[in-house]
Design an enzyme around this catalytic site. Structure first.
Site, PDB file in Angstrom:
ATOM      1  N   GLU A  95      40.218  -1.592  35.451  1.00 19.09           N
ATOM      2  CA  GLU A  95      38.722  -1.216  35.816  1.00 19.09           C
ATOM      3  C   GLU A  95      38.474  -2.607  37.034  1.00 19.09           C
ATOM      4  O   GLU A  95      39.407  -3.465  37.064  1.00 19.09           O
ATOM      5  CB  GLU A  95      37.701  -1.267  34.567  1.00 19.09           C
ATOM      6  CG  GLU A  95      37.965  -0.417  33.490  1.00 19.09           C
ATOM      7  CD  GLU A  95      37.227  -0.183  32.415  1.00 19.09           C
ATOM      8  OE1 GLU A  95      36.356  -0.747  32.042  1.00 19.09           O
ATOM      9  OE2 GLU A  95      37.264   0.510  31.487  1.00 19.09           O
ATOM     10  N   CYS A 108      34.931  -8.957  40.627  1.00 13.81           N
ATOM     11  CA  CYS A 108      36.222  -9.094  39.151  1.00 13.81           C
ATOM     12  C   CYS A 108      37.455  -7.651  38.796  1.00 13.81           C
ATOM     13  O   CYS A 108      37.426  -6.714  39.010  1.00 13.81           O
ATOM     14  CB  CYS A 108      35.445  -8.898  37.551  1.00 13.81           C
ATOM     15  SG  CYS A 108      36.515  -8.952  36.513  1.00 13.81           S
ATOM     16  N   CYS A 115      47.380  -6.780  28.877  1.00 16.17           N
ATOM     17  CA  CYS A 115      47.413  -7.739  29.117  1.00 16.17           C
ATOM     18  C   CYS A 115      48.981  -8.191  28.043  1.00 16.17           C
ATOM     19  O   CYS A 115      49.013  -7.879  26.727  1.00 16.17           O
ATOM     20  CB  CYS A 115      46.849  -8.453  28.766  1.00 16.17           C
ATOM     21  SG  CYS A 115      46.791 -10.346  28.991  1.00 16.17           S
ATOM     22  N   CYS A 119      45.075 -12.812  23.065  1.00 14.91           N
ATOM     23  CA  CYS A 119      43.982 -13.221  22.627  1.00 14.91           C
ATOM     24  C   CYS A 119      42.955 -12.999  21.625  1.00 14.91           C
ATOM     25  O   CYS A 119      43.029 -11.269  21.564  1.00 14.91           O
ATOM     26  CB  CYS A 119      42.795 -13.740  24.002  1.00 14.91           C
ATOM     27  SG  CYS A 119      44.263 -14.469  25.432  1.00 14.91           S
ATOM     28  N   CYS A 122      39.991 -10.282  22.916  1.00 15.47           N
ATOM     29  CA  CYS A 122      39.861  -9.954  24.043  1.00 15.47           C
ATOM     30  C   CYS A 122      40.223  -8.193  24.068  1.00 15.47           C
ATOM     31  O   CYS A 122      41.285  -7.970  23.121  1.00 15.47           O
ATOM     32  CB  CYS A 122      40.701 -10.997  25.470  1.00 15.47           C
ATOM     33  SG  CYS A 122      41.380  -9.627  26.788  1.00 15.47           S
ATOM     34  N   GLY A 169      44.294  -8.160  32.747  1.00 19.20           N
ATOM     35  CA  GLY A 169      45.697  -9.241  32.363  1.00 19.20           C
ATOM     36  C   GLY A 169      45.559 -10.808  32.764  1.00 19.20           C
ATOM     37  O   GLY A 169      44.341 -11.292  33.281  1.00 19.20           O
ATOM     38  N   GLU A 170      46.723 -10.783  32.830  1.00 14.24           N
ATOM     39  CA  GLU A 170      46.924 -12.400  33.433  1.00 14.24           C
ATOM     40  C   GLU A 170      47.866 -12.884  34.707  1.00 14.24           C
ATOM     41  O   GLU A 170      49.056 -12.453  34.530  1.00 14.24           O
ATOM     42  CB  GLU A 170      48.195 -13.094  32.168  1.00 14.24           C
ATOM     43  CG  GLU A 170      48.241 -14.649  32.349  1.00 14.24           C
ATOM     44  CD  GLU A 170      47.103 -15.120  32.778  1.00 14.24           C
ATOM     45  OE1 GLU A 170      46.299 -15.455  31.937  1.00 14.24           O
ATOM     46  OE2 GLU A 170      47.456 -16.329  33.910  1.00 14.24           O
ATOM     47  N   SER A 201      41.519 -16.857  37.361  1.00 15.59           N
ATOM     48  CA  SER A 201      41.301 -17.607  35.866  1.00 15.59           C
ATOM     49  C   SER A 201      43.257 -17.247  34.516  1.00 15.59           C
ATOM     50  O   SER A 201      43.570 -16.170  35.200  1.00 15.59           O
ATOM     51  CB  SER A 201      40.234 -16.550  35.286  1.00 15.59           C
ATOM     52  OG  SER A 201      40.347 -16.825  33.884  1.00 15.59           O
ATOM     53  N   SER A 223      40.625 -20.625  31.423  1.00 12.55           N
ATOM     54  CA  SER A 223      39.888 -19.420  30.082  1.00 12.55           C
ATOM     55  C   SER A 223      40.453 -20.772  28.703  1.00 12.55           C
ATOM     56  O   SER A 223      41.149 -20.385  27.798  1.00 12.55           O
ATOM     57  CB  SER A 223      40.968 -18.052  29.638  1.00 12.55           C
ATOM     58  OG  SER A 223      40.063 -17.435  30.921  1.00 12.55           O
ATOM     59  N   LEU A 224      40.065 -21.425  28.061  1.00 10.44           N
ATOM     60  CA  LEU A 224      39.688 -22.694  27.094  1.00 10.44           C
ATOM     61  C   LEU A 224      40.182 -22.232  25.795  1.00 10.44           C
ATOM     62  O   LEU A 224      40.602 -22.190  24.682  1.00 10.44           O
ATOM     63  CB  LEU A 224      39.285 -24.292  27.091  1.00 10.44           C
ATOM     64  CG  LEU A 224      39.800 -25.014  26.223  1.00 10.44           C
ATOM     65  CD1 LEU A 224      41.605 -25.674  26.839  1.00 10.44           C
ATOM     66  CD2 LEU A 224      39.080 -26.376  26.715  1.00 10.44           C
ATOM     67  N   HIS A 225      38.038 -22.129  25.226  1.00  8.49           N
ATOM     68  CA  HIS A 225      38.281 -20.933  23.887  1.00  8.49           C
ATOM     69  C   HIS A 225      38.114 -21.994  22.878  1.00  8.49           C
ATOM     70  O   HIS A 225      37.497 -21.516  22.015  1.00  8.49           O
ATOM     71  CB  HIS A 225      38.485 -20.105  24.033  1.00  8.49           C
ATOM     72  CG  HIS A 225      38.767 -19.207  24.787  1.00  8.49           C
ATOM     73  ND1 HIS A 225      37.828 -18.701  25.935  1.00  8.49           N
ATOM     74  CD2 HIS A 225      39.871 -18.236  26.057  1.00  8.49           C
ATOM     75  CE1 HIS A 225      37.063 -18.128  26.919  1.00  8.49           C
ATOM     76  NE2 HIS A 225      39.390 -17.772  26.588  1.00  8.49           N
ATOM     77  N   ASN A 301      31.577 -11.190  23.776  1.00  6.18           N
ATOM     78  CA  ASN A 301      30.418  -9.324  23.899  1.00  6.18           C
ATOM     79  C   ASN A 301      31.513  -8.452  22.622  1.00  6.18           C
ATOM     80  O   ASN A 301      33.034  -8.703  23.017  1.00  6.18           O
ATOM     81  CB  ASN A 301      31.382  -8.516  25.408  1.00  6.18           C
ATOM     82  CG  ASN A 301      30.274  -9.230  26.222  1.00  6.18           C
ATOM     83  OD1 ASN A 301      29.266  -9.834  25.486  1.00  6.18           O
ATOM     84  ND2 ASN A 301      30.242 -10.024  27.256  1.00  6.18           N
ATOM     85  N   CYS A 344      32.770  -9.138  30.681  1.00  5.22           N
ATOM     86  CA  CYS A 344      33.965  -9.367  30.332  1.00  5.22           C
ATOM     87  C   CYS A 344      34.685  -9.189  28.748  1.00  5.22           C
ATOM     88  O   CYS A 344      33.649  -8.625  27.511  1.00  5.22           O
ATOM     89  CB  CYS A 344      33.600 -11.251  29.957  1.00  5.22           C
ATOM     90  SG  CYS A 344      32.864 -11.816  31.360  1.00  5.22           S
TER      91      CYS A 344
END
Ligand code: SAH
Length: 367
Positions: A95, A108, A115, A119, A122, A169-170, A201, A223-225, A301, A344
């Site tokens: 997508e 995006c 992936c 995480c 996600c 994906g990463e 990212s 992407s720390l979180h 989300n 996201c």
């Protein structure tokens, strides 16, 4: 020669395109001509490339192709966000989302099918990993997005001004193809996306961050979180391999290597009761003290396979206030396109399971 053996010119960087023409005994300037046809005029048929001789066009058609992704579904949100589902070789789908905002259009882009990083918050990770996208499949996403605005004057309104590698994906686990496709997006004979408006990212693949220097000068988002390893290990499992201190050090090394002064973007998805407390906000301020960055808060989300919840508006603003008081430019990412599952963490590339909601449907060209 069968079509599978043809070179797909869509994914060739300028130097690879020049090499391609050198190999077939043609002048290097052909590379720029073909790139402009493909990327700036959206032409995929050699016969339409009228400043190229008929003989060369025939030769190209024999050995090369411009194969663009097959769009199987496209949707436009009530807020203008566009989403495409594109079918890739092998049958899986990815997508791509375009978020218009005033003069800006942020695309995006996905870099992998699925992936591998898993995480915890996600939805792409829940799908598992299928394969890397080729450079042509990555660049094909911007090709499709630009092409969807047929009537636009490329000198006035550019529908895509910003690109974020924040789809499925990463990106750093598909290193070579991602670097090639980003360089192509920035090329003046392709999309001329500025290095400040092209953001890679990453969830924190430290050895790959260290390899970036000299290969690209795009901007970087982390992407720390979570502000400590214990919590981050839980949310972003790759942290067990590459802890926060190494991640920040490698990122600083990349920023220092750039010719201009630039900051990283720290992405922090806020999840209710998990990482949205005031105490953690203070920890984050301490952690990032002296680190060149701005912070982007993303309210979680929700998606069906997850028990996590979106934080309250109050919690988000309290968290933001603490970061601002700590001296950090801190924005809250507004949720866009959630009526078409384009926000996201909602990109799953699975057409069959999609439940359509209020969005208006844009018919595909061939319908
Ligand atoms: N793998 C890369 C790029 C893809 S994710 C990376 O990790 O940076 C793009 C951003 O969306 C990341 O910051 C990611 O953590 C965030 N994200 C993923 N799922 C989300 C969700 N359900 N809600 C909000 N943000 C999410």
């Amino acid at each position: 020669m069968s079509s599978t053996q043809k070179v797909n010119l869509l994914g060739l960087t300028r130097s690879k395109m020049e090499q391609f023409f050198a190999d077939i005994g043609e002048k290097p300037f052909r590379a720029k001509q073909v790139m402009q046809w493909v990327h700036q005029f959206g032409v995929s048929d050699f016969d339409q490339m009228t400043n190229i001789s008929k003989a060369l066009r025939a030769k190209l058609a024999d050995i090369a192709e411009v194969r663009v992704p097959e769009v199987t579904y496209q949707d436009i949100s009530t807020d203008g966000t566009r989403k495409w589902v594109m079918k890739m070789d092998g049958g899986s789908s990815i997508e791509t989302v375009l978020i218009p905002d005033g003069n800006r259009g942020t695309l995006c882009i996905s870099s992998q099918i699925g992936c591998a990083l898993d995480c915890s918050f996600c939805s792409t990770g829940k799908q598992g990993f299928n394969r890397n996208l080729s450079a042509a499949e990555i660049v094909g996403q911007i090709w499709v997005a630009v092409k969807s605005f047929e009537d636009i004057d490329p000198d006035k309104d550019r529908p895509v001004t910003n690109v974020v590698m924040m789809g499925m994906g990463e990106p750093l686990l598909n290193f070579d193809n991602v670097i090639d496709s980003m360089n192509l997006m920035m090329d003046d004979f392709a999309y001329s996306i500025s290095k400040r408006r092209l953001t890679l990212s990453t969830a924190g693949v430290v050895p790959a961050i260290k390899k970036l220097t000299g290969l690209t000068d795009a901007s970087i988002a982390i992407s720390l979180h979570a502000p400590n390893d214990e919590l981050r290990n839980e949310l972003v499992p790759v942290n067990k391999k590459y802890p926060i201190s190494e991640l920040l050090e490698a990122t600083k090394g990349y920023l220092d290597s750039l010719s201009d002064k630039r900051k990283a973007t720290i992405e922090y998805t806020l999840i209710e009761g998990v990482n949205d407390s005031q105490e953690l906000a203070h920890q984050l301020v301490n952690l990032l003290d002296g680190f060149p960055c701005k912070v982007n808060l993303i309210p979680f989300n929700p998606f069906p396979q997850s028990d996590y919840k979106k934080p309250s508006g109050n919690a988000v603003h309290r968290f933001q206030d603490i970061l601002i008081a700590g001296g950090f430019v801190t924005t809250i990412r507004s949720t866009r396109g959630d009526d078409i599952d384009a926000a996201c963490g909602q990109l799953v590339g699975n057409v069959a399971d999609r439940t359509r909601r209020s969005a208006k449907y844009i018919p595909l060209k061939e319908e």
